[in-house]
Write a protein that holds these residues in place. Structure first.
Motif, PDB file in Angstrom:
ATOM      1  N   LEU A 174      -7.327  -4.202 -19.371  1.00  0.00           N
ATOM      2  CA  LEU A 174      -7.516  -2.749 -19.482  1.00  0.00           C
ATOM      3  C   LEU A 174      -8.112  -2.268 -18.172  1.00  0.00           C
ATOM      4  N   CYS A 175      -7.499  -1.259 -17.568  1.00  0.00           N
ATOM      5  CA  CYS A 175      -7.900  -0.841 -16.218  1.00  0.00           C
ATOM      6  C   CYS A 175      -8.333   0.622 -16.216  1.00  0.00           C
ATOM      7  N   ALA A 176      -9.249   0.958 -15.348  1.00  0.00           N
ATOM      8  CA  ALA A 176      -9.716   2.342 -15.187  1.00  0.00           C
ATOM      9  C   ALA A 176      -8.913   3.039 -14.096  1.00  0.00           C
ATOM     10  N   SER A 177      -8.678   4.327 -14.285  1.00  0.00           N
ATOM     11  CA  SER A 177      -7.895   5.080 -13.303  1.00  0.00           C
ATOM     12  C   SER A 177      -8.557   5.088 -11.930  1.00  0.00           C
ATOM     13  N   VAL A 178      -9.888   5.039 -11.882  1.00  0.00           N
ATOM     14  CA  VAL A 178     -10.559   5.056 -10.577  1.00  0.00           C
ATOM     15  C   VAL A 178     -10.190   3.826  -9.768  1.00  0.00           C
ATOM     16  N   ASP A 179     -10.013   2.691 -10.427  1.00  0.00           N
ATOM     17  CA  ASP A 179      -9.652   1.467  -9.700  1.00  0.00           C
ATOM     18  C   ASP A 179      -8.198   1.511  -9.228  1.00  0.00           C
ATOM     19  N   VAL A 180      -7.322   2.111 -10.033  1.00  0.00           N
ATOM     20  CA  VAL A 180      -5.940   2.303  -9.599  1.00  0.00           C
ATOM     21  C   VAL A 180      -5.904   3.244  -8.396  1.00  0.00           C
ATOM     22  N   ALA A 181      -6.657   4.337  -8.480  1.00  0.00           N
ATOM     23  CA  ALA A 181      -6.687   5.311  -7.387  1.00  0.00           C
ATOM     24  C   ALA A 181      -7.247   4.704  -6.109  1.00  0.00           C
ATOM     25  N   ASN A 182      -8.299   3.905  -6.231  1.00  0.00           N
ATOM     26  CA  ASN A 182      -8.875   3.286  -5.035  1.00  0.00           C
ATOM     27  C   ASN A 182      -7.876   2.337  -4.372  1.00  0.00           C
ATOM     28  N   ALA A 183      -7.158   1.558  -5.186  1.00  0.00           N
ATOM     29  CA  ALA A 183      -6.150   0.650  -4.627  1.00  0.00           C
ATOM     30  C   ALA A 183      -5.048   1.436  -3.938  1.00  0.00           C
ATOM     31  N   ALA A 184      -4.610   2.530  -4.560  1.00  0.00           N
ATOM     32  CA  ALA A 184      -3.561   3.356  -3.963  1.00  0.00           C
ATOM     33  C   ALA A 184      -4.021   3.966  -2.651  1.00  0.00           C
ATOM     34  N   ALA A 185      -5.227   4.524  -2.636  1.00  0.00           N
ATOM     35  CA  ALA A 185      -5.719   5.185  -1.420  1.00  0.00           C
ATOM     36  C   ALA A 185      -5.858   4.198  -0.266  1.00  0.00           C
ATOM     37  N   GLU A 186      -6.309   2.986  -0.555  1.00  0.00           N
ATOM     38  CA  GLU A 186      -6.443   1.980   0.499  1.00  0.00           C
ATOM     39  C   GLU A 186      -5.080   1.618   1.080  1.00  0.00           C
ATOM     40  N   LEU A 187      -4.097   1.452   0.221  1.00  0.00           N
ATOM     41  CA  LEU A 187      -2.751   1.127   0.703  1.00  0.00           C
ATOM     42  C   LEU A 187      -2.151   2.286   1.498  1.00  0.00           C
ATOM     43  N   LEU A 188      -2.313   3.493   1.010  1.00  0.00           N
ATOM     44  CA  LEU A 188      -1.728   4.666   1.675  1.00  0.00           C
ATOM     45  C   LEU A 188      -2.352   4.908   3.048  1.00  0.00           C
ATOM     46  N   ALA A 189      -3.602   4.537   3.202  1.00  0.00           N
ATOM     47  CA  ALA A 189      -4.281   4.749   4.482  1.00  0.00           C
ATOM     48  C   ALA A 189      -3.958   3.684   5.512  1.00  0.00           C
ATOM     49  N   ASP A 190      -3.250   2.628   5.100  1.00  0.00           N
ATOM     50  CA  ASP A 190      -2.952   1.507   5.984  1.00  0.00           C
ATOM     51  C   ASP A 190      -1.477   1.547   6.388  1.00  0.00           C
ATOM     52  N   PRO A 191      -1.163   1.869   7.635  1.00  0.00           N
ATOM     53  CA  PRO A 191       0.240   1.954   8.046  1.00  0.00           C
ATOM     54  C   PRO A 191       0.886   0.618   8.375  1.00  0.00           C
ATOM     55  N   ALA A 192       0.147  -0.483   8.240  1.00  0.00           N
ATOM     56  CA  ALA A 192       0.630  -1.760   8.772  1.00  0.00           C
ATOM     57  C   ALA A 192       1.515  -2.545   7.813  1.00  0.00           C
ATOM     58  N   TRP A 193       1.332  -2.391   6.513  1.00  0.00           N
ATOM     59  CA  TRP A 193       2.052  -3.283   5.591  1.00  0.00           C
ATOM     60  C   TRP A 193       3.527  -2.913   5.512  1.00  0.00           C
ATOM     61  N   ARG A 194       4.328  -3.932   5.219  1.00  0.00           N
ATOM     62  CA  ARG A 194       5.768  -3.778   5.126  1.00  0.00           C
ATOM     63  C   ARG A 194       6.292  -4.596   3.939  1.00  0.00           C
ATOM     64  N   GLY A 195       7.554  -4.370   3.584  1.00  0.00           N
ATOM     65  CA  GLY A 195       8.182  -5.122   2.517  1.00  0.00           C
ATOM     66  C   GLY A 195       7.937  -4.500   1.153  1.00  0.00           C
TER      67      GLY A 195
END
Length: 292
Positions: A174-195
């Motif tokens: 069971l997951c909280a929306s704040v943890d989903v949002a934090n994971a999303a924001a970290e990924l969106l702020a990082d231009p380096a990942w691919r695939g």
């Protein structure tokens, strides 16, 4: 430029708040801009409209590096594929023509589940469609969210009852929306990942309906009991509130898959265990909501 969809919902609002205070410009697609807090509206660009509209997504994705794509699924749609896959087709065309590099979606666990899984499987087909546009993709693969409990605030507060379809003692992630949002924001702020990859988010713990009720009792200082309901009754309630038979059937398939173990197939480890315990969520979200 980062584009955020669903910026007034439980997850999207938190993603927007984090990114709006970052160094990169942010644009939001929203039907009702006034629902975004004024302080955030002053920091971002807004495209007013529906993100299933080809003209709106084409306008919003122009010049964007990354997109946060959150498709809730219209309960009135004919079926889950119409709600998730078909509704995303205009966006995938715009991703391609506007040259967006990265997309982060909110999706579901169970990609290797061999049986029907309704909404969960449709969200994964949506991810596949987005990936076919040529973008790099991270699909946040989530179990049920704690915020679903808020749909039962009246019953919890007035009658001390929390309903679920899972067996009384069956533990599920069971997951909280704040943890989903934090994971999303970290990924969106990082231009380096691919695939293309799924990113499972399993919450802080596996917990049963009975344990959730006991935690609510302790935090709220009032008795809350867990009551099992049938999947058929859950779906009948959806239809009574305006959902289509096809969307109710997809919900039934997903809940049956969850009960059968779909969300428990990903082994829990340090990379997919998130921070917020259900007790934390009850203290910071449920208790203040009931106090209003």
């Amino acid at each position: 430029m980062i584009v955020v969809t669903g910026p007034t919902g439980n997850i999207g609002a938190k993603v927007l708040a984090r990114l709006a205070h970052g160094p990169e410009p942010v644009r939001a697609i929203v039907r009702a801009p006034e629902k975004i807090p004024a302080e955030l509206r002053a920091r971002i660009e807004i495209v007013a409209g529906d993100y299933t509209d080809p003209a709106i997504v084409s306008q919003a994705f122009a010049g964007a590096r990354a997109v946060f794509w959150l498709m809730l699924g219209d309960p009135r749609a004919e079926d889950a594929d119409a709600a998730f896959v078909d509704a995303t087709r205009p966006a995938t065309a715009a991703l391609r023509t506007q040259g967006v590099a990265q997309v982060v979606t909110v999706s579901a666990l169970g990609r290797v589940w061999p049986h029907a899984a309704g909404h969960a499987a449709a969200s994964q087909r949506m991810d596949d469609l987005i990936a076919q546009s040529g973008v790099s993709l991270r699909a946040l693969a989530c179990p049920s969210l704690m915020e679903n409990v808020l749909r039962q605030v009246e019953g919890i507060g007035a009658r001390g009852v929390y309903f679920g379809v899972a067996p009384h003692g069956q533990r599920e992630p069971l997951c909280a929306s704040v943890d989903v949002a934090n994971a999303a924001a970290e990924l969106l702020a990082d231009p380096a990942w691919r695939g293309v990859a799924d990113v499972p988010l399993l919450g802080a713990e596996d917990i049963s309906g009975a344990e959730m009720a006991a935690t609510m009792t302790d935090v709220l200082g009032r008795s809350v009991a867990y009551r099992e309901m049938t999947i058929a009754d859950l779906c009948a309630g959806m239809i009574a509130r305006g959902a289509s038979p096809g969307m109710a059937r997809a919900m039934a398939e997903m809940m049956a898959a969850k009960i059968a173990g779909m969300d428990r197939r990903v082994p829990r480890d340090a990379t997919n265990t998130t921070a917020t315990r259900f007790r934390d969520w009850c203290e910071t979200v449920l208790k203040p909501t009931l106090a209003r």
